[in-house]
Write an enzyme that holds these catalytic residues in place. Structure first.
Site, PDB file in Angstrom:
ATOM      1  N   ASP A   1     -23.266 -17.286  63.551  1.00  0.00           N
ATOM      2  CA  ASP A   1     -23.990 -16.998  62.309  1.00  0.00           C
ATOM      3  C   ASP A   1     -24.982 -15.869  62.568  1.00  0.00           C
ATOM      4  O   ASP A   1     -25.171 -15.431  63.696  1.00  0.00           O
ATOM      5  CB  ASP A   1     -24.687 -18.253  61.784  1.00  0.00           C
ATOM      6  CG  ASP A   1     -24.937 -18.195  60.270  1.00  0.00           C
ATOM      7  OD1 ASP A   1     -24.653 -17.135  59.663  1.00  0.00           O
ATOM      8  OD2 ASP A   1     -25.399 -19.184  59.700  1.00  0.00           O
TER       9      ASP A   1
ATOM     10  N   VAL B   1     -28.475 -15.617  61.186  1.00  0.00           N
ATOM     11  CA  VAL B   1     -29.861 -16.035  61.373  1.00  0.00           C
ATOM     12  C   VAL B   1     -29.925 -17.557  61.381  1.00  0.00           C
ATOM     13  O   VAL B   1     -29.248 -18.222  60.606  1.00  0.00           O
ATOM     14  CB  VAL B   1     -30.748 -15.490  60.220  1.00  0.00           C
ATOM     15  CG1 VAL B   1     -32.144 -16.069  60.281  1.00  0.00           C
ATOM     16  CG2 VAL B   1     -30.810 -13.966  60.262  1.00  0.00           C
ATOM     17  N   ASP B   2     -30.719 -18.088  62.292  1.00  0.00           N
ATOM     18  CA  ASP B   2     -31.012 -19.517  62.254  1.00  0.00           C
ATOM     19  C   ASP B   2     -32.449 -19.659  61.786  1.00  0.00           C
ATOM     20  O   ASP B   2     -33.393 -19.392  62.519  1.00  0.00           O
ATOM     21  CB  ASP B   2     -30.835 -20.138  63.639  1.00  0.00           C
ATOM     22  CG  ASP B   2     -31.176 -21.610  63.636  1.00  0.00           C
ATOM     23  OD1 ASP B   2     -31.141 -22.212  62.550  1.00  0.00           O
ATOM     24  OD2 ASP B   2     -31.468 -22.153  64.710  1.00  0.00           O
ATOM     25  N   ASP B   3     -32.600 -20.066  60.563  1.00  0.00           N
ATOM     26  CA  ASP B   3     -33.915 -20.073  59.939  1.00  0.00           C
ATOM     27  C   ASP B   3     -34.446 -21.503  59.886  1.00  0.00           C
ATOM     28  O   ASP B   3     -35.391 -21.874  60.582  1.00  0.00           O
ATOM     29  CB  ASP B   3     -33.766 -19.473  58.533  1.00  0.00           C
ATOM     30  CG  ASP B   3     -35.083 -19.010  57.974  1.00  0.00           C
ATOM     31  OD1 ASP B   3     -36.112 -19.400  58.514  1.00  0.00           O
ATOM     32  OD2 ASP B   3     -35.073 -18.261  56.986  1.00  0.00           O
ATOM     33  N   THR B   4     -33.790 -22.330  59.117  1.00  0.00           N
ATOM     34  CA  THR B   4     -34.257 -23.714  58.971  1.00  0.00           C
ATOM     35  C   THR B   4     -33.396 -24.684  59.779  1.00  0.00           C
ATOM     36  O   THR B   4     -33.678 -25.868  59.800  1.00  0.00           O
ATOM     37  CB  THR B   4     -34.185 -24.147  57.502  1.00  0.00           C
ATOM     38  OG1 THR B   4     -32.810 -24.133  57.091  1.00  0.00           O
ATOM     39  CG2 THR B   4     -34.971 -23.201  56.614  1.00  0.00           C
ATOM     40  N   ARG B   5     -32.372 -24.172  60.396  1.00  0.00           N
ATOM     41  CA  ARG B   5     -31.379 -24.966  61.142  1.00  0.00           C
ATOM     42  C   ARG B   5     -30.469 -25.796  60.236  1.00  0.00           C
ATOM     43  O   ARG B   5     -29.512 -26.412  60.703  1.00  0.00           O
ATOM     44  CB  ARG B   5     -32.106 -25.875  62.167  1.00  0.00           C
ATOM     45  CG  ARG B   5     -31.182 -26.685  63.041  1.00  0.00           C
ATOM     46  CD  ARG B   5     -31.401 -26.491  64.517  1.00  0.00           C
ATOM     47  NE  ARG B   5     -31.535 -25.100  64.865  1.00  0.00           N
ATOM     48  CZ  ARG B   5     -32.052 -24.667  66.009  1.00  0.00           C
ATOM     49  NH1 ARG B   5     -32.473 -25.530  66.907  1.00  0.00           N
ATOM     50  NH2 ARG B   5     -32.129 -23.382  66.269  1.00  0.00           N
TER      51      ARG B   5
ATOM     52  N   THR C   1     -28.156 -25.001  57.979  1.00  0.00           N
ATOM     53  CA  THR C   1     -26.755 -24.590  57.947  1.00  0.00           C
ATOM     54  C   THR C   1     -26.046 -24.924  59.254  1.00  0.00           C
ATOM     55  O   THR C   1     -24.937 -25.475  59.261  1.00  0.00           O
ATOM     56  CB  THR C   1     -26.644 -23.074  57.679  1.00  0.00           C
ATOM     57  OG1 THR C   1     -27.383 -22.757  56.511  1.00  0.00           O
ATOM     58  CG2 THR C   1     -25.201 -22.652  57.484  1.00  0.00           C
TER      59      THR C   1
END
Lengths: 193, 193
Positions: free
Chosen positions: A115, A117-121, A123
């Site tokens: 992926d 970006v890992d933002d909030t985890r 996804t």
């Protein structure tokens, strides 16, 4: 205040290039799963760096998971400084097509999820959780064996540090490893959340 | 002798940017189909340029069609000047997941197919032909109506000129239009091959 950072295509290219050797030695993937839309670009770039001489490309399957896009109606042309906000619910718009995969099974696959970006985890957790369900279902059809099956994650950028993966997480979190290990009929996931 | 040409990411970005207005005015797509792996990058880039202010992103479905990769065992690191040769048979590694698409139907969709290079036309012809079969099957379930359904193709580079699409093909063939029009229960495809 949250500031929007811009990165170049070359930076993306180089991030993929720099991570390729580590991914090959630690994961040696035989199936790439690109989380669309953000994962499409790094998946395509990374595949070239992961290709071994004399061997075919690693196959890519795309899945569609959306946390931002269905909820966001903002547009970069309206306000370039607006930071796109993540939603709270994952929308699954596409899933794997296993019809051309050996035994239509993920068992035995060394999977690399990609992926942007890992933002909030949210996804990534969703993807890993759903893939583990699939692996479990496939293994049950094959007598419960999951030997040789693994899940690893590559993202270009991690903006959430507090829940950073353990394992092979690098300083800036570009490359995470999540293993699924058979323990009787359970999976243990090295994921510190 | 065939020479290998290199293009930058910025050139790809600009090709997408330059074509966006034409695509919006002539196709106004409500579904993007990215032919993986090559179509992933332009599809993701183009989607940003096609986004209308105040509206959600156009959904992307990925399909996997391979003409080169499964057959080729060459690698850029072995011989940078080697031109990758196209195969003759299309391998379908992934197809659409219509489970989240309204009525699980392509009818009424203004579809934009995106790929990287149109070399032998084999992959594009396969994609268009299979999608037309799907549209036909879906329309038959809905009483034969295909009104509002269209297929268009965007590729970054065309290396085959002799069989160039008619319609909205530009001088260097970056953007092609293929319409599917209902004529009784047949489809007419404006495709000069």
């Amino acid at each position: 205040m949250v500031e929007k950072a811009y990165i170049t295509y070359n930076q993306v290219h180089k991030l993929c290039q720099q991570s390729a050797a580590q991914i090959l030695s630690e994961v040696n993937p035989n199936l790439i799963i690109a989380i669309g839309g953000g994962g499409y670009v790094p998946a395509r770039i990374l595949r070239s760096f992961l290709k071994s001489p004399g061997k075919p490309n690693i196959p890519i399957q795309a899945i569609g998971l959306s946390l931002y896009e269905d909820l966001s109606t903002s547009d970069a042309t309206e306000d370039d400084n607006k930071v796109e906000e993540a939603g709270v619910q994952v929308t699954r718009t596409q899933w794997l097509d296993l019809s051309r995969i050996e035994r239509s099974s993920l068992v035995g696959k060394r999977i690399l999820i990609i992926d942007e970006v890992d933002d909030t985890r949210t996804t990534l957790e969703y993807a890993v959780s759903e893939l583990k369900k699939d692996i479990k279902a496939h293994s049950e059809k094959e007598g419960g064996n999951v030997e040789g099956t693994s899940l690893a994650v590559f993202v270009l950028h991690v903006s959430l540090y507090s829940g950073c993966f353990t394992g092979n997480c690098t300083a800036n979190g570009k490359f995470h490893r999540i293993r699924t290990r058979p323990r009787k009929d359970r999976y243990q996931q090295i994921l510190n959340t």
